[in-house]
Design a protein around this motif. Structure first.
Motif, PDB file in Angstrom:
ATOM      1  N   ASP A   1      25.804  64.637  36.307  1.00 46.57           N
ATOM      2  CA  ASP A   1      26.320  63.343  36.730  1.00 46.57           C
ATOM      3  C   ASP A   1      25.400  62.230  36.267  1.00 46.57           C
ATOM      4  O   ASP A   1      24.180  62.274  36.478  1.00 46.57           O
ATOM      5  CB  ASP A   1      26.432  63.327  38.260  1.00 46.57           C
ATOM      6  N   THR A   2      25.983  61.226  35.627  1.00 44.90           N
ATOM      7  CA  THR A   2      25.202  60.069  35.189  1.00 44.90           C
ATOM      8  C   THR A   2      25.344  58.909  36.165  1.00 44.90           C
ATOM      9  O   THR A   2      24.758  57.852  35.964  1.00 44.90           O
ATOM     10  CB  THR A   2      25.672  59.614  33.791  1.00 44.90           C
ATOM     11  N   GLU A   3      26.125  59.098  37.209  1.00 45.41           N
ATOM     12  CA  GLU A   3      26.276  58.049  38.212  1.00 45.41           C
ATOM     13  C   GLU A   3      24.971  57.871  38.995  1.00 45.41           C
ATOM     14  O   GLU A   3      24.138  58.768  39.072  1.00 45.41           O
ATOM     15  CB  GLU A   3      27.391  58.421  39.192  1.00 45.41           C
ATOM     16  N   GLU A   4      24.846  56.714  39.599  1.00 48.39           N
ATOM     17  CA  GLU A   4      23.687  56.458  40.444  1.00 48.39           C
ATOM     18  C   GLU A   4      23.875  57.147  41.797  1.00 48.39           C
ATOM     19  O   GLU A   4      24.990  57.245  42.309  1.00 48.39           O
ATOM     20  CB  GLU A   4      23.517  54.954  40.646  1.00 48.39           C
ATOM     21  N   ASN A   5      22.780  57.648  42.333  1.00 47.08           N
ATOM     22  CA  ASN A   5      22.853  58.314  43.638  1.00 47.08           C
ATOM     23  C   ASN A   5      23.190  57.297  44.723  1.00 47.08           C
ATOM     24  O   ASN A   5      22.471  56.315  44.917  1.00 47.08           O
ATOM     25  CB  ASN A   5      21.526  58.984  43.968  1.00 47.08           C
ATOM     26  N   THR A   6      24.278  57.561  45.443  1.00 49.40           N
ATOM     27  CA  THR A   6      24.665  56.690  46.555  1.00 49.40           C
ATOM     28  C   THR A   6      24.890  57.477  47.845  1.00 49.40           C
ATOM     29  O   THR A   6      25.226  56.889  48.865  1.00 49.40           O
ATOM     30  CB  THR A   6      25.960  55.918  46.219  1.00 49.40           C
TER      31      THR A   6
ATOM     32  N   THR B   1      25.245  62.197  44.231  1.00 49.64           N
ATOM     33  CA  THR B   1      26.389  61.317  43.958  1.00 49.64           C
ATOM     34  C   THR B   1      27.587  61.776  44.778  1.00 49.64           C
ATOM     35  O   THR B   1      27.669  62.916  45.231  1.00 49.64           O
ATOM     36  CB  THR B   1      26.756  61.341  42.468  1.00 49.64           C
TER      37      THR B   1
ATOM     38  N   ARG C   1      30.518  62.299  43.681  1.00 48.08           N
ATOM     39  CA  ARG C   1      31.240  63.327  42.921  1.00 48.08           C
ATOM     40  C   ARG C   1      30.640  64.708  43.179  1.00 48.08           C
ATOM     41  O   ARG C   1      31.378  65.681  43.393  1.00 48.08           O
ATOM     42  CB  ARG C   1      31.192  62.981  41.425  1.00 48.08           C
TER      43      ARG C   1
END
Length: 395
Positions: free
Chosen positions: A7-12, A127, A129
């Motif tokens: 995952d390249t999304e930012e950790n939220t 993330t 996802r």
């Protein structure tokens, strides 16, 4: 093999360790969860948190080592512990500051996320996802692209590992990037940047850490970023050779089998300060109707001595059976049933004792038929108690 999500999304999302069912009940019913400011992940300080999920340790019984519930975050404040838990004003940390994470109504994940091994108090930034697709806790970690790359390759090679695993050496705890459990020793894998190893302080610290871990059976393998990015086949070959050197992979630990009840997570609107103590609300250990070993031995011993004084060997054998049966049922009912049988013996009602004998034997058969962990524990109880009864019969 689970598909690895790079995952390249930012950790939220933050997966938080919940120490007790009471703490989870507070989050569920009162709508908040606390995190010490001193130990909080950076994502809280940056205000990036949108969802929080909850890891359940051993205190949750059948729900242990799992992540099932999560919640959107509604607010984030800093408060002293005594302000959020005034009834615990004498607690040693009463004056310390905590992040108070506001929780909306709990939601259940599509799949329960399990951990094969117990985890120490943890916070796992991840993330949304990954939270929705993971089935194993190791799939959640998303802090290091380098570690994610190695994790993907280890999965392709069918090498089971634990990520961010805590190991104790003496009075110190160390967190390993990857832990591989082998038969004669264990293998720890570290992914480190090349620049880090050029620093003299880092070299000295690594040697001291490696020696401590080796003293408790952990052998370390250091893989630099250049090796992982440019020579991944060679890096995997080094991992395989190390595993073979330590006797091969240890048999995998099975996932904890847990019940999957469908529970509606509803906040108690009528009394915001109350905590529902029921097992379904707190997900605490469910009381088993199966035995506790002290019950078996206590009832059996009392029965042995009462029969030894008051009746024949036939009555002794009868009470021996019912004593074991009482222990199988467990709890207060065991003691009550045992006392009834002892009273029958004292009144010389031998025929009723034999009926009790048949009942106790039936309980034993039922206990053995249940199988699994409880049946194994039942066998452990039955054999020593049977020997105890026989020893008293022979006197």
């Amino acid at each position: 093999m689970h598909e690895v999500v790079l995952d390249t999304e930012e950790n939220t999302v933050l997966v938080a360790y919940v120490p007790t069912p009471k703490d989870f009940a507070i989050a569920r019913l009162q709508g908040w969860y606390r995190i010490p400011v001193d130990h909080a992940p950076n994502m809280l300080r940056r205000g990036k948190l949108t969802h929080i999920a909850f890891y359940h340790p051993a205190a949750f019984g059948e729900e242990r080592y799992t992540i099932r519930w999560y919640s959107p975050v509604t607010s984030l404040k800093v408060r002293r512990r005594v302000d959020i838990l005034p009834q615990e004003s004498l607690h040693p940390n009463a004056q310390k500051e905590y992040y108070v994470v506001g929780c909306a109504e709990m939601r259940e994940l599509p799949s329960v996320i399990r951990s094969r091994r117990p985890r120490r108090p943890i916070f796992i930034p991840t993330t949304y996802r990954k939270l929705q697709t993971a089935t194993d806790i190791n799939h959640l970690f998303n802090d290091s692209p380098l570690e994610n790359l190695l994790w993907q390759e280890l999965n392709k090679a069918d090498i089971p590992t634990e990520r961010q695993f805590d190991v104790r050496a003496g009075d110190r705890w160390f967190k390993l990037d990857f832990a591989v459990f082998c038969k004669t020793a264990n293998l720890g894998i570290e992914c480190d940047g090349d620049r880090y190893h050029m620093q003299p302080e880092a070299v000295e610290k690594d040697k001291w850490r490696t020696n401590l871990l080796a003293s408790v059976g952990w052998h370390m393998l250091q893989l630099t970023s250049s090796k992982l990015r440019n020579e991944m086949p060679l890096s995997l070959s080094m991992v395989r050779e190390s595993i073979n050197r330590y006797g091969g992979l240890r048999d995998p630990v099975p996932m904890v089998a847990i019940a999957t009840p469908k529970v509606r997570m509803r906040r108690n609107r009528g009394c915001s300060n109350s905590i529902d103590p029921s097992p379904s609300a707190t997900f605490g250990p469910r009381r088993s109707v199966l035995p506790m070993i002290p019950d078996t031995r206590a009832v059996g011993l009392v029965g042995c001595y009462a029969c030894r004084l008051c009746t024949t060997d036939g009555g002794l054998a009868a009470l021996g059976h019912i004593g074991i049966g009482c222990g199988i049922v467990g709890g207060r009912g065991a003691l009550g049933l045992g006392l009834v049988v002892i009273l029958l013996v004292l009144l010389r009602c031998v025929q009723f004792v034999y009926v009790a004998c048949l009942f106790g034997h039936g309980l034993l058969q039922l206990r053995s038929a249940l199988g699994g962990e409880h049946a194994a524990r039942g066998n452990d109880v039955r054999l020593p108690c049977g020997a105890l009864f026989q020893r008293h019969c022979d006197r």
